[in-house]
Design an enzyme around this catalytic site. Structure first.
Site, short mmCIF file in Angstrom:
data_model
loop_
_atom_site.label_atom_id
_atom_site.label_comp_id
_atom_site.label_asym_id
_atom_site.label_seq_id
_atom_site.Cartn_x
_atom_site.Cartn_y
_atom_site.Cartn_z
N ASN A 1 0.94 -7.33 14.96
CA ASN A 1 1.43 -5.98 14.69
C ASN A 1 2.40 -5.51 15.76
OD1 ASN A 1 -0.21 -6.06 12.51
ND2 ASN A 1 -1.81 -4.77 13.37
N VAL A 2 3.28 -4.63 15.33
CA VAL A 2 4.30 -4.11 16.24
C VAL A 2 4.06 -2.62 16.51
CG1 VAL A 2 6.02 -5.82 15.53
CG2 VAL A 2 5.88 -3.65 14.28
N HIS B 1 4.83 -10.43 17.85
CA HIS B 1 6.04 -10.03 17.11
C HIS B 1 6.76 -8.84 17.73
CE1 HIS B 1 4.28 -12.17 13.31
NE2 HIS B 1 4.76 -13.01 14.19
N GLY C 1 -7.52 -9.05 9.14
CA GLY C 1 -6.46 -8.32 8.44
C GLY C 1 -5.12 -9.02 8.45
P1 NAD Z 1 0.28 -9.06 5.63
O1 NAD Z 1 0.87 -7.79 5.12
O2 NAD Z 1 0.86 -10.34 5.21
O3 NAD Z 1 -1.26 -9.13 5.24
C1 NAD Z 1 -2.14 -8.08 5.44
C2 NAD Z 1 -3.54 -8.61 5.22
O4 NAD Z 1 -4.46 -7.57 5.50
C3 NAD Z 1 -3.83 -9.07 3.79
O5 NAD Z 1 -4.49 -10.31 3.82
C4 NAD Z 1 -4.76 -7.97 3.23
O6 NAD Z 1 -5.68 -8.48 2.31
C5 NAD Z 1 -5.45 -7.52 4.49
N1 NAD Z 1 -5.93 -6.14 4.49
C6 NAD Z 1 -5.38 -5.03 3.91
N2 NAD Z 1 -6.10 -3.94 4.22
C7 NAD Z 1 -7.11 -4.35 5.01
C8 NAD Z 1 -8.19 -3.70 5.66
N3 NAD Z 1 -8.36 -2.37 5.56
N4 NAD Z 1 -9.05 -4.43 6.40
C9 NAD Z 1 -8.90 -5.78 6.52
N5 NAD Z 1 -7.91 -6.45 5.92
C10 NAD Z 1 -7.01 -5.75 5.19
O7 NAD Z 1 0.24 -8.89 7.19
P2 NAD Z 1 0.36 -9.96 8.33
O8 NAD Z 1 -0.49 -11.14 8.01
O9 NAD Z 1 0.13 -9.21 9.57
O10 NAD Z 1 1.87 -10.47 8.31
C11 NAD Z 1 2.96 -9.62 8.06
C12 NAD Z 1 3.97 -9.41 9.18
O11 NAD Z 1 4.37 -8.07 9.07
C13 NAD Z 1 3.48 -9.54 10.58
O12 NAD Z 1 4.32 -10.42 11.18
C14 NAD Z 1 3.66 -8.16 11.24
O13 NAD Z 1 4.48 -8.25 12.39
C15 NAD Z 1 4.42 -7.34 10.26
N6 NAD Z 1 3.86 -6.01 10.00
C16 NAD Z 1 3.32 -5.25 10.99
C17 NAD Z 1 2.77 -4.02 10.70
C18 NAD Z 1 2.16 -3.21 11.82
O14 NAD Z 1 2.55 -3.37 12.96
N7 NAD Z 1 1.17 -2.37 11.52
C19 NAD Z 1 2.78 -3.52 9.41
C20 NAD Z 1 3.35 -4.32 8.40
C21 NAD Z 1 3.88 -5.56 8.72
#
Ligand code: NAD
Ligand code: ZN
Length: 259
Positions: free
Chosen positions: A103-104, A120, A193
């Site tokens: 996460n970022v 990231h 997650g």
């Molecule tokens: P992803 O979006 O590919 O997957 C999210 C995962 O979380 C899914 O498997 C989903 O089933 C699960 N999920 C959803 N809600 C949940 C909950 N409440 N509890 C537990 N699990 C839950 O995300 P990823 O695998 O992190 O990869 C995506 C890329 O996007 C990463 O490289 C990241 O840098 C970036 N990203 C970051 C953020 C952030 O910083 N918050 C947000 C979106 C994307």
């Protein structure tokens, strides 16, 4: 409520010297930050894959800058949730604990976690693609506001980009090296997650497994690695992780209910 019912899981957690957690967008979903692959992952009908790349940034600088400002705005108004706080607590009581995040959003740090390995980058940081000059969010906002086209430029003339790793880009060397090292040494590895689709982060649980780590996955759905993990805990991390922490605390304190 006890969540760890499996005898092996209990033993492995109890005896673990090093616990490593890898988190993805899912841990921040309950804070109100959309994941990339969830239903709210689209922005102006574009997918993150169409926005989060250097090519997209060069071709559509204003649009990509606007998307990042939009995401920062969302993050600015959110708070860490019980999942982030549970991991902060775990850091305090486990003999050794390492937190790796994809996460970022900086929510782990806001929850009090320290030494977070950010694979990231961090969305609140920016730098010039020409001279590398760093810009804080406040400095960036100032430039963004005063530029009618929403294309902030460095004083050297270069474009200013967010300090995040885009699709097709290499991860910060120091972070990924440390992540590989601690994953190899993990006695218990928590994959939380993350859809485990974005390499090389998605390799970390597999590397841990090759080194005999016990893998626990926490996710609302099954993922690419669900069949390989030792224990899949289905549910939102904001609910599962505090329960897991509770069990862990009882285990290491040798409490009655586990005898
Ligand atoms: P992803 O979006 O590919 O997957 C999210 C995962 O979380 C899914 O498997 C989903 O089933 C699960 N999920 C959803 N809600 C949940 C909950 N409440 N509890 C537990 N699990 C839950 O995300 P990823 O695998 O992190 O990869 C995506 C890329 O996007 C990463 O490289 C990241 O840098 C970036 N990203 C970051 C953020 C952030 O910083 N918050 C947000 C979106 C994307
Ligand atoms: Zn510059």
């Amino acid at each position: 409520m006890q969540i760890i019912k499996d005898e092996t899981a209990m033993q492995r957690l109890k005896n673990a010297y090093r616990i490593v957690a890898l988190t993805g967008a899912g841990i921040s979903a309950e804070s109100g930050i959309p994941t990339f692959r969830g239903e709210e992952g689209l922005w102006k009908k574009l997918s993150p894959q169409e926005l989060a790349s250097f090519e997209a940034f060069i071709k559509n600088t204003a649009m990509v800058s606007e998307w990042y400002q939009h995401r920062r705005e969302i993050i600015h108004h959110t708070q860490p949730n019980n999942g982030h706080y549970a991991l902060k607590e775990l850091q305090e009581i486990a003999p050794q604990f390492d937190l790796i995040t994809q996460n970022v959003d900086g929510l782990h740090q806001r929850a009090g976690s320290t030494d977070v390995i950010e694979l990231h980058g961090n969305i609140m940081e920016n730098y010039c693609i020409n001279c590398n000059q760093r810009y804080s969010q406040d400095e960036f906002d100032e430039l963004y506001r005063h530029n009618p086209n929403h294309v902030p430029h460095c004083y050297c003339g270069g474009l200013i980009r967010p300090n995040v790793v885009w699709f097709g880009e290499a991860l910060p060397e120091e972070s990924i090296e440390k992540a590989y090292r601690v994953s190899q040494e993990a006695d218990v590895f928590l994959s939380i997650g993350t859809s485990a689709q974005v390499s090389p982060a998605s390799n970390l649980p597999l590397i841990a497994k090759q080194h005999n780590s016990y893998i626990i996955e926490v996710n609302t759905s099954r993922t690419a690695i669900s069949d390989l993990v030792d224990l899949h805990l289905k549910g939102p991390s904001g609910e599962i992780l505090p329960l897991l922490m509770d069990d862990y605390q009882h285990l290491i304190n040798g409490a009655e209910r586990f005898r």
